[in-house]
Design a protein around this motif. Sequence first.
Motif, PDB file in Angstrom:
ATOM      1  N   ARG A  86       0.797  -1.223   0.000  1.00  0.00           N
ATOM      2  CA  ARG A  86       0.000   0.000   0.000  1.00  0.00           C
ATOM      3  C   ARG A  86       0.832   1.275   0.000  1.00  0.00           C
ATOM      4  O   ARG A  86       0.283   2.375  -0.032  1.00  0.00           O
ATOM      5  N   ASN A  87       2.172   1.146   0.073  1.00  0.00           N
ATOM      6  CA  ASN A  87       3.013   2.354   0.107  1.00  0.00           C
ATOM      7  C   ASN A  87       4.350   2.061  -0.564  1.00  0.00           C
ATOM      8  O   ASN A  87       4.652   0.920  -0.925  1.00  0.00           O
ATOM      9  N   ILE A 103       2.322  -5.866  -7.796  1.00  0.00           N
ATOM     10  CA  ILE A 103       0.901  -5.693  -8.083  1.00  0.00           C
ATOM     11  C   ILE A 103       0.274  -4.782  -7.036  1.00  0.00           C
ATOM     12  O   ILE A 103       0.321  -5.051  -5.835  1.00  0.00           O
ATOM     13  N   LEU A 104      -0.320  -3.689  -7.504  1.00  0.00           N
ATOM     14  CA  LEU A 104      -1.045  -2.773  -6.623  1.00  0.00           C
ATOM     15  C   LEU A 104      -2.528  -2.889  -6.918  1.00  0.00           C
ATOM     16  O   LEU A 104      -2.956  -2.698  -8.061  1.00  0.00           O
ATOM     17  N   LEU A 113      -3.355   8.428  -8.227  1.00  0.00           N
ATOM     18  CA  LEU A 113      -2.217   9.303  -8.509  1.00  0.00           C
ATOM     19  C   LEU A 113      -0.937   8.738  -7.901  1.00  0.00           C
ATOM     20  O   LEU A 113       0.135   8.802  -8.512  1.00  0.00           O
ATOM     21  N   PHE A 114      -1.038   8.192  -6.701  1.00  0.00           N
ATOM     22  CA  PHE A 114       0.122   7.541  -6.080  1.00  0.00           C
ATOM     23  C   PHE A 114       0.562   6.354  -6.932  1.00  0.00           C
ATOM     24  O   PHE A 114       1.750   6.164  -7.197  1.00  0.00           O
ATOM     25  N   THR A 115      -0.409   5.560  -7.370  1.00  0.00           N
ATOM     26  CA  THR A 115      -0.099   4.388  -8.178  1.00  0.00           C
ATOM     27  C   THR A 115       0.606   4.780  -9.467  1.00  0.00           C
ATOM     28  O   THR A 115       1.600   4.152  -9.868  1.00  0.00           O
ATOM     29  N   ILE A 116       0.119   5.818 -10.114  1.00  0.00           N
ATOM     30  CA  ILE A 116       0.738   6.290 -11.355  1.00  0.00           C
ATOM     31  C   ILE A 116       2.165   6.762 -11.098  1.00  0.00           C
ATOM     32  O   ILE A 116       3.082   6.470 -11.872  1.00  0.00           O
ATOM     33  N   ILE A 124       5.269  -1.747 -12.121  1.00  0.00           N
ATOM     34  CA  ILE A 124       3.982  -1.880 -11.450  1.00  0.00           C
ATOM     35  C   ILE A 124       2.928  -2.514 -12.354  1.00  0.00           C
ATOM     36  O   ILE A 124       2.777  -2.154 -13.517  1.00  0.00           O
ATOM     37  N   VAL A 125       2.188  -3.454 -11.772  1.00  0.00           N
ATOM     38  CA  VAL A 125       0.999  -4.036 -12.386  1.00  0.00           C
ATOM     39  C   VAL A 125      -0.197  -3.581 -11.552  1.00  0.00           C
ATOM     40  O   VAL A 125      -0.151  -3.639 -10.324  1.00  0.00           O
ATOM     41  N   VAL A 126      -1.248  -3.129 -12.201  1.00  0.00           N
ATOM     42  CA  VAL A 126      -2.471  -2.771 -11.477  1.00  0.00           C
ATOM     43  C   VAL A 126      -3.394  -3.982 -11.450  1.00  0.00           C
ATOM     44  O   VAL A 126      -3.669  -4.592 -12.485  1.00  0.00           O
TER      45      VAL A 126
END
Length: 246
Positions: A86-87, A103-104, A113-116, A124-126
């Motif tokens: 998560r961070n 994976i997030l 926005l954090f994920t991007i 990163i994989v969503v």
Amino acid sequence: MSFEVIPAIDIKQGEVVRLTKGVMESAKIYDTNPCEVAKHFEEIGAEWVHIVDLDGAIVGKPVNLEIVQEIRKQTHLKIEVGGGIRNEEGIKRYIDAGIDRIILGSVAMRDPLFTISMAEKYPIVVGIDAKNGFVSVSGWVEQGKMQAAELAAVFKDVQLEAVICTDIGQDGTLSGINRVFSEEIAKASGHRVFASGGLANEGEIEDIMRSGLLSGVIVGKAFYEGKVNLEQVFKKINRISDKIRE
């Protein structure tokens, strides 16, 4: 990019389990040694392994990191990991352990926005997991109000390794992947999409591969219940890929 069939290892309390429709109480234990399972996947021809820290998904932080580290040490598999990340600290812990894709899921919905921003720095994989079309988070116990395709569209035209989508209602049922849902996510996101949840048999893998709309599938219960012979699948995919390239 080639079509990828990725076997899954879901870890709960240190054991390899599979759930049905995302219900934690439905967990069925298949092995007590995740590392041995990963080594078996490598022996039969897997290139990747998909690992989910189910305990981490519930508490919101990595719980089974040491097991993942051991798999990293004892195999040459490429590894993608999700569950409770998560961070940035959680991401870096896995990156430092030599993990190939992070994976997030929950944080992707709660803080796109954090994920991007993380996807600009790390592989990163969503993960988009949905029940009745709406995103579920926190180990699938919390139902969101955002439609899965709407979330997928948020990540269109941004840097990502891929998207993994799961129809929770199909997961663990061996009744077939929700192709309509998965392809909708692919169109909305514009990214490589891996379908997960409910794979029934080897023929389904070949059908999805030939459609050309998805980049791969995650194989879980279908392998553990003997519905899919992964060794044969890997050989067949290589043959089909060679023919397609011709």
